[in-house]
Design a protein around this motif. Structure first.
Motif, PDB file in Angstrom:
ATOM      1  N   SER A  75      11.881  72.388 110.019  1.00  0.00           N
ATOM      2  CA  SER A  75      12.272  71.869 108.720  1.00  0.00           C
ATOM      3  C   SER A  75      11.632  72.668 107.588  1.00  0.00           C
ATOM      4  O   SER A  75      12.159  72.749 106.506  1.00  0.00           O
ATOM      5  N   SER A  76      10.456  73.252 107.835  1.00  0.00           N
ATOM      6  CA  SER A  76       9.808  74.084 106.828  1.00  0.00           C
ATOM      7  C   SER A  76       9.496  75.433 107.455  1.00  0.00           C
ATOM      8  O   SER A  76       9.353  75.541 108.669  1.00  0.00           O
ATOM      9  N   PRO A  77       9.389  76.466 106.655  1.00  0.00           N
ATOM     10  CA  PRO A  77       9.103  77.778 107.224  1.00  0.00           C
ATOM     11  C   PRO A  77       7.769  77.786 107.952  1.00  0.00           C
ATOM     12  O   PRO A  77       6.797  77.196 107.488  1.00  0.00           O
TER      13      PRO A  77
END
Length: 113
Positions: A75-77
């Motif tokens: 969902s996030s880098p």
């Protein structure tokens, strides 16, 4: 085994629909090593059919193997340090105007018990 009629046609259609691959063929299709397939099948981690004492894989098995090994997007880098312990900072020597650098003790070595 039916010799004629609609039953024979049904058997022939089913035979044409079911494709059975050897472990070598399956490994080539999946682009993995044969040993990887063997280990996973032996550990019952992937679907397979045992025919004549050998691992066999249908197209449905291959699709399920791919599905089981899919990795979802994060969902996030991701950061390169994710999951690792932070590095310990190097101790900066105290600066004195006289040019003297105080000594610091060595860490003690643990003795084997």
């Amino acid at each position: 085994m039916p010799t004629s009629g609609p039953e024979l046609q049904s058997v022939q259609q089913n035979r044409d629909e079911i494709r059975i691959h050897t472990k070598e063929e399956a490994a080539e299709i999946l682009r993995v090593k044969v040993s990887w397939l063997e280990r996973r099948a032996a550990a019952r981690q992937i679907p397979f059919t045992m025919l004549g004492g050998a691992y066999r894989f249908t197209d449905a098995h291959l699709a399920e193997i791919v599905r089981l090994n899919e990795q979802g997007a994060l969902s996030s880098p991701a950061t390169p340090a994710a999951g690792r312990r932070p590095r310990r900072r190097a101790v900066q020597p105290a600066t004195n105007t006289s040019g003297f650098v105080p000594l610091r003790p060595r860490p003690t070595a643990r003795k084997a018990s």
